[in-house]
Write a protein that holds these residues in place. Structure first.
Motif, PDB file in Angstrom:
ATOM      1  N   ARG A 267       0.809  -1.224   0.000  1.00 20.97           N
ATOM      2  CA  ARG A 267       0.000   0.000   0.000  1.00 20.97           C
ATOM      3  C   ARG A 267       0.839   1.269   0.000  1.00 20.97           C
ATOM      4  NH1 ARG A 267      -3.221   0.021   4.994  1.00 20.97           N
ATOM      5  NH2 ARG A 267      -4.126   1.923   4.172  1.00 20.97           N
ATOM      6  N   ASN A 268       2.049   1.195   0.550  1.00 18.07           N
ATOM      7  CA  ASN A 268       2.869   2.396   0.644  1.00 18.07           C
ATOM      8  C   ASN A 268       3.869   2.511  -0.502  1.00 18.07           C
ATOM      9  OD1 ASN A 268       4.335   0.180   1.639  1.00 18.07           O
ATOM     10  ND2 ASN A 268       5.696   1.504   2.820  1.00 18.07           N
ATOM     11  N   ALA A 269       3.750   1.650  -1.512  1.00 14.57           N
ATOM     12  CA  ALA A 269       4.690   1.661  -2.630  1.00 14.57           C
ATOM     13  C   ALA A 269       4.308   2.724  -3.651  1.00 14.57           C
ATOM     14  CB  ALA A 269       4.744   0.293  -3.288  1.00 14.57           C
ATOM     15  N   THR A 270       5.327   3.342  -4.256  1.00 12.87           N
ATOM     16  CA  THR A 270       5.133   4.355  -5.286  1.00 12.87           C
ATOM     17  C   THR A 270       5.907   3.936  -6.534  1.00 12.87           C
ATOM     18  OG1 THR A 270       4.945   6.113  -3.627  1.00 12.87           O
ATOM     19  CG2 THR A 270       5.483   6.779  -5.882  1.00 12.87           C
ATOM     20  N   MET A 271       5.248   4.038  -7.689  1.00 10.51           N
ATOM     21  CA  MET A 271       5.937   3.710  -8.924  1.00 10.51           C
ATOM     22  C   MET A 271       6.654   4.942  -9.457  1.00 10.51           C
ATOM     23  SD  MET A 271       4.585   1.899 -12.444  1.00 10.51           S
ATOM     24  CE  MET A 271       3.972   3.395 -13.231  1.00 10.51           C
ATOM     25  N   PHE A 272       7.922   4.773  -9.816  1.00 10.00           N
ATOM     26  CA  PHE A 272       8.716   5.881 -10.339  1.00 10.00           C
ATOM     27  C   PHE A 272       8.933   5.712 -11.840  1.00 10.00           C
ATOM     28  CE2 PHE A 272       9.351   6.605  -5.918  1.00 10.00           C
ATOM     29  CZ  PHE A 272       9.668   7.961  -5.806  1.00 10.00           C
ATOM     30  N   GLU A 273       9.681   6.650 -12.405  1.00 10.28           N
ATOM     31  CA  GLU A 273       9.823   6.719 -13.860  1.00 10.28           C
ATOM     32  C   GLU A 273      10.534   5.501 -14.465  1.00 10.28           C
ATOM     33  OE1 GLU A 273       8.063  10.281 -12.838  1.00 10.28           O
ATOM     34  OE2 GLU A 273       9.790   9.346 -11.864  1.00 10.28           O
ATOM     35  N   ASP A 274      11.313   4.809 -13.650  1.00 10.43           N
ATOM     36  CA  ASP A 274      11.985   3.633 -14.206  1.00 10.43           C
ATOM     37  C   ASP A 274      11.065   2.414 -14.281  1.00 10.43           C
ATOM     38  OD1 ASP A 274      11.745   2.853 -11.580  1.00 10.43           O
ATOM     39  OD2 ASP A 274      13.900   2.675 -11.191  1.00 10.43           O
ATOM     40  N   GLY A 275       9.794   2.594 -13.889  1.00  9.36           N
ATOM     41  CA  GLY A 275       8.826   1.520 -13.955  1.00  9.36           C
ATOM     42  C   GLY A 275       8.812   0.604 -12.754  1.00  9.36           C
ATOM     43  N   ASN A 276       9.661   0.889 -11.768  1.00  5.93           N
ATOM     44  CA  ASN A 276       9.737   0.065 -10.568  1.00  5.93           C
ATOM     45  C   ASN A 276       9.056   0.768  -9.397  1.00  5.93           C
ATOM     46  OD1 ASN A 276      11.295  -2.023 -11.779  1.00  5.93           O
ATOM     47  ND2 ASN A 276      13.108  -0.696 -11.626  1.00  5.93           N
ATOM     48  N   TYR A 277       8.708  -0.052  -8.395  1.00  4.23           N
ATOM     49  CA  TYR A 277       8.055   0.473  -7.193  1.00  4.23           C
ATOM     50  C   TYR A 277       9.083   0.617  -6.069  1.00  4.23           C
ATOM     51  CZ  TYR A 277       3.448  -0.192  -9.254  1.00  4.23           C
ATOM     52  OH  TYR A 277       2.330  -0.096 -10.056  1.00  4.23           O
ATOM     53  N   TYR A 278       8.903   1.720  -5.302  1.00  8.85           N
ATOM     54  CA  TYR A 278       9.798   1.983  -4.179  1.00  8.85           C
ATOM     55  C   TYR A 278       8.967   2.452  -2.989  1.00  8.85           C
ATOM     56  CZ  TYR A 278      13.413   1.987  -7.784  1.00  8.85           C
ATOM     57  OH  TYR A 278      14.233   1.637  -8.820  1.00  8.85           O
TER      58      TYR A 278
END
Length: 1005
Positions: A267-278
């Motif tokens: 739930r706390n993951a964010t997708m960034f421009e590289d297509g991965n979640y952090y």
């Protein structure tokens, strides 16, 4: 005279002498005190009692007296009677009774007393108390941000900042209050206070401060705005911010925030421009990326990357603070970032915790944790040097007397919590009524969060508040408006676009704050004759100026279709028409609406009949009803506004079926102003009108009618009857029915020298809405109404009846409740321990039956009423200074206790709760923190003491789940002077809790 020798406090004795001096009146009392009475302006008086007789007129540093002269004092005249000393100042009589040593102010123009003291002022070694007469229909406001409350009748409030951002906390220390009787008081002190507005004695208001000097300003005004403006004259007019302050803002930590790889399912993951979640992390060992200003570490985690991301998702930022919570900044990196931000239209500010020796030249504004006036003045001066005559802007997370002149107030609280929405609505109302008008709460709070529905609802209503911003990186959940899926992001974007369209209206409201008008207003500002508008019943809705009413969704109740269920929505003014902003549905005012249904995209927002909006560049939208007018103000957004602004007055007059719209020539000017402009009018209507006449500077012009939207779009002048009209295209995807409007285009002209008059015949808008119900003798009055005693709670009553018609109406304590169908209904959001007298009638179309016989009930006491107060708590672990042990028993569910050190199972934690007397108990409840599940006790033991010294175990060890549910321990028939709770295991590295409540056993009848 009475005297309390135990606390060394006494009342003023008999008035024995009075005289007029060079700029004040001097009053002598039998107890030895001398008071000075100053007349600063018409309706502004100061009573000053200094036990040391030093009379330092600037002792507090809170008031700028230089703007006042001796004119009104010199014109005043004294006279004495056998019973009193009277000072005549204009139409006001200041009456000082000799024997009772009390003061009152009589208004000759109204032939009534504005205020009067109930007993003499009490003076102590470190305390003063003023007792005022309280009338039955008198309501009190002010006192700063008293979280969750804006109307204080029958309550006790504290003038002492505690930093608690939720319900019951005090975010700003403002010793200013006022009454709807037409007077206000501003206590000229920095010391803490306690104001009791009828909690102890319903006929008295007790005003107490921990200050031996009594220095009080009395303000008399004919409206709330008059009183607030007079407070501003003493403490400073509110900050006029640059225009970008109304744009979307972001405060984040782009210096030390760490990111670790994550997955989409988290739930706390964010997708960034590289297509991965952090996800954010505080552990350097598991991080794979670090935030930075310019991408020095990794670009996608940088502040530059954030600006790009906001633009990518079509939420262009107006301002950004890249170092929220972090003091250290590398100036060269900041300068480089600022250059990048400015090229993208973003103003950059820095967060300042301590005083700066110098201010980086590249920044536009400051975010700070201080409300110290001297520091705010210093920061303002530094910004003025940097900005070269542009307006300075400071955002602070706390407020005090006079801080409104230098800073806006922006705070955050726990996100993901329905209760906090209603709390913040009332808090913003209270802020405005205390002179803190430029205020905002961060979207979805700072800590907590993670609930998409609450985050969306929070963004929706905050789009209608002075400041729209988020505070990021303080929680594991992202707070950006695009943090959730595309459906949620699109809804947020629609409200963001709507705010941009309303920006000229919002900016005009900021101009109004200079005259004492709050930006976020309670209903009574425009509807002062309805008593309900002064009460907490309407504390979860607000007026945005005089034209828009916003009623935020404050709970998760849903109907069978999964839409938000809205009950208890009050629309004021029984002769006022209200229009749903998004659907165009019309409602009559003066009643409470129930069982309304709102899908997630739809916020209850209502336009007041008669409203006029400028969507920018003289593109006006009108909702005609009766006669109304508004003056729109504009400037270039950053230079001196006092002498460099314009005023455009627009008037709408619907008389019978004739509508006349007048646009006066623009007054004033400013640098960069365009004097030539087209003018567009979009006039909401129900039917095709007969004739459209346009006069320009009293000369008739021919205006062509167009039959299609395409032809009208290409025309320079003309009019078009549009049956498919929408001025909020971002919402068109959510609604089917469009609205009807008469659109008029007028070509480019010099608007500073042109008066427009538009006359429309046979005009109709909402005439059927204002038709009131007719009593039909065929409909029998209801009988057999049942109020279920088993379903009476502190906040609800359930009623059932014999169904005769589809719809029914209730009258509850004199207010009409509409929108109720079926044969039963539960009234929610009621006040505890209050008598509700009801009547019911059947409704069939526009016909109604007679009323039933009155019936009703008293709601139950709130559970908190049975909680023991003044519980003294000790712990063998050190407390976190920001979350002290006293918060655990302060009866405020918004506060939170935390240990300072990590919990060690080899060293059990003990909490000892001591009562003032031996108490007969029923139960105790431990309220865990709901931000996360860290720190909840999961294995505890309880011990009882009847003498406060010796303890005996109470049962076996108790195991609790690490969830958000309250942990209740039954203590029936237990009498105790103290209780000890030992924590053997915790769900996290610390031990924490929101509250421990002990409930007395209820007396049996």
């Amino acid at each position: 005279m009475t005297q309390d020798t135990q606390i060394n406090r006494h009342q003023l004795g008999r008035l024995i002498g009075a005289s007029k001096c060079d700029h004040f009146y001097e009053l002598h009392y039998a107890t030895g005190e001398i008071a000075r009475l100053y007349i600063l302006a018409d309706g502004t008086f100061r009573l000053f009692i200094d036990p040391d007789k030093k009379f330092d007129e600037n002792h507090s540093g809170l008031v700028n007296l230089s703007k006042f002269n001796n004119h009104f004092f010199e014109k005043s005249s004294p006279r004495a009677t056998s019973e009193s000393f009277i000072i005549q100042s204009g139409s006001f009589q200041l009456i000082f009774e000799q024997k009772t040593a009390t003061m009152s102010i009589f208004d000759e123009s109204l032939h009534r007393t504005r205020f009067s003291q109930l007993s003499p002022i009490e003076l102590g070694s470190n305390q003063t108390i003023e007792s005022l007469k309280q009338n039955k229909n008198e309501f009190y406001f002010g006192g700063g941000i008293q979280n969750g409350s804006f109307s204080h009748k029958g309550k006790r409030i504290y003038i002492k900042r505690d930093g608690i951002t939720g319900a019951g906390g005090v975010l700003s220390q403002i010793p200013f209050f006022w009454s709807n009787a037409g007077f206000g008081e501003f206590r000229n002190t920095n010391q803490a206070g306690e104001y009791d507005f009828g909690k102890i004695n319903e006929n008295a208001a007790l005003i107490k401060h921990e200050d031996r000097i009594f220095d009080n300003f009395y303000l008399i005004g004919n409206s709330p705005s008059d009183l607030i403006y007079k407070y501003y004259l003493l403490t400073g007019l509110p900050l006029m911010p640059p225009k970008y302050a109304l744009d979307l803002g972001h405060m984040g930590n782009f210096l030390t925030t760490l990111w670790k790889p994550s997955e989409a399912k988290e739930r706390n993951a964010t997708m960034f421009e590289d297509g991965n979640y952090y996800a954010r992390t505080k552990d350097p060992n598991e991080s794979s990326g670090k935030a930075s200003l310019n991408g020095e570490e990794e670009y996608q985690f940088s502040a530059r990357g954030a600006i790009d991301r906001y633009q990518k998702f079509h939420f262009p930022l107006g301002w950004l603070v890249p170092n929220y919570g972090i003091s250290d900044l590398e100036e060269e990196a900041l300068t480089n970032f600022n250059d990048y931000a400015n090229t993208h239209g973003v103003e950059v500010g820095i967060w300042v915790k301590n005083n700066l020796s110098s201010l980086p030249k590249s920044i536009s504004f400051i975010a700070t944790a201080t409300d110290n006036i001297a520091q705010l003045q210093k920061d303002t001066d530094s910004l003025k040097v940097n900005l070269n005559r542009k307006r300075p802007f400071i955002i602070s997370n706390s407020g005090s007397v006079g801080s409104q002149a230098y800073s806006a107030l922006a705070f955050g609280t726990a996100g993901g919590n329905w209760d906090n929405i209603g709390t913040q609505v009332a808090s913003l109302l209270g802020a405005g009524l205390s002179g803190e008008t430029l205020v905002g709460g961060s979207v979805d709070g700072t800590t907590g969060g993670g609930n998409a529905q609450i985050a969306i609802r929070d963004f929706e209503w905050k789009a209608f508040t002075p400041l729209l911003f988020n505070i990021n990186d303080q929680s594991k959940f992202s707070k950006t408006p695009f943090a959730y899926n595309s459906k949620m992001s699109n809804i947020n974007h629609a409200y963001f676009a709507l705010r941009q369209q309303l920006k000229p209206y919002l900016y005009t409201l900021i101009y109004g704050t200079q005259k004492g008008h709050p930006f976020v207003q309670p209903l009574f500002m425009d509807f002062p004759h309805e008593q309900v508008n002064y009460t907490e019943q309407v504390g979860h809705e607000f007026m945005l100026g005089s034209s828009i009413l916003v009623a935020p969704i404050t709970n998760g109740r849903e109907d069978s279709n999964g839409n938000s269920r809205k009950d208890n929505l009050y629309l004021p003014g029984h002769r006022t028409m209200w229009i749903d902003l998004f659907t165009g549905e019309k409602y009559i005012g003066g009643r409470v609406y129930n069982k309304l249904s709102y899908p997630i995209w739809h916020l209850p927002v209502f336009v007041r009949g008669g409203a006029i909006f400028d969507l920018g560049k003289r593109n006006f939208v009108l909702y005609p009803q009766a006669k109304s007018s508004i003056s729109f103000y504009d400037d270039n957004g950053y230079t001196d506004f006092t002498h460099n602004h314009t005023e455009t007055r627009v008037t709408s007059d619907l008389n019978s079926s004739k509508l006349t719209i007048t646009i006066d020539p623009v007054k004033g000017d400013y640098s960069g102003m365009e004097t030539n402009s087209t003018t567009n009018l979009n006039i909401m209507c129900d039917a095709y009108p007969d004739r459209v006449t346009v006069k320009i500077n009293d000369q008739l012009i021919n205006l062509q009618e167009y039959g299609t939207s395409d032809a009208f779009a290409h025309a320079k002048e003309g009019f078009f009857y549009n049956t498919n009209y929408s001025w909020m295209p971002e919402f068109d995807q959510y609604r089917e029915a469009k609205q009807t409007a008469l659109q008029i285009k007028l070509g480019s002209r010099d608007v500073t020298d042109t008066k427009f008059e538009i006359i429309i015949q046979n005009f109709n808008y909402g005439s059927q809405t204002l038709v009131h119900s007719i009593t039909d003798s065929v409909l029998r009055s209801p009988k057999g109404i049942s109020l279920d005693p088993a379903k009476i709670t502190a906040h609800s009553l359930s009623v059932s009846w014999t169904k005769m018609t589809d719809q029914v109406q209730f009258e509850i304590n004199g207010i009409l409740y509409d929108g109720i169908d079926g044969d039963k209904f539960t009234f929610h959001e009621l006040e505890p321990n209050k008598r509700y007298v009801m009547r019911m009638r059947y409704v069939a179309g526009n016909k109604v039956s007679g009323w039933s016989e009155p019936f009703g009930a008293i709601t139950k006491h709130a559970a908190i009423d049975y909680a023991i107060r003044n519980v003294q708590t000790t712990c063998n672990y050190a407390e976190n200074p920001a979350h002290p042990i006293k918060y655990l028993t302060d009866l405020k569910l918004a506060s939170e206790w935390k240990t300072k050190d990590q919990f060690d199972e080899n060293k059990p934690l003990t909490l000892t709760f001591a009562f003032e007397d031996v108490e007969k108990l029923s139960r105790m409840a431990f309220i865990p923190r709901n931000i996360d599940r860290q720190g909840t006790p999961v294995e505890v033991g309880i011990e009882i003491s009847t003498d406060g010294q010796n303890f005996k175990p109470y049962g076996e060890h108790i195991n609790w789940k690490a969830d958000a549910k309250n942990k209740v321990i039954g203590l029936r028939d237990v009498s105790a002077k103290a209780i000890r709770m030992t924590v053997y295991k915790s769900s996290g590295p610390l031990v924490a809790g929101k509250e421990v409540l002990f409930f007395r056993a209820k007396d049996k009848d």
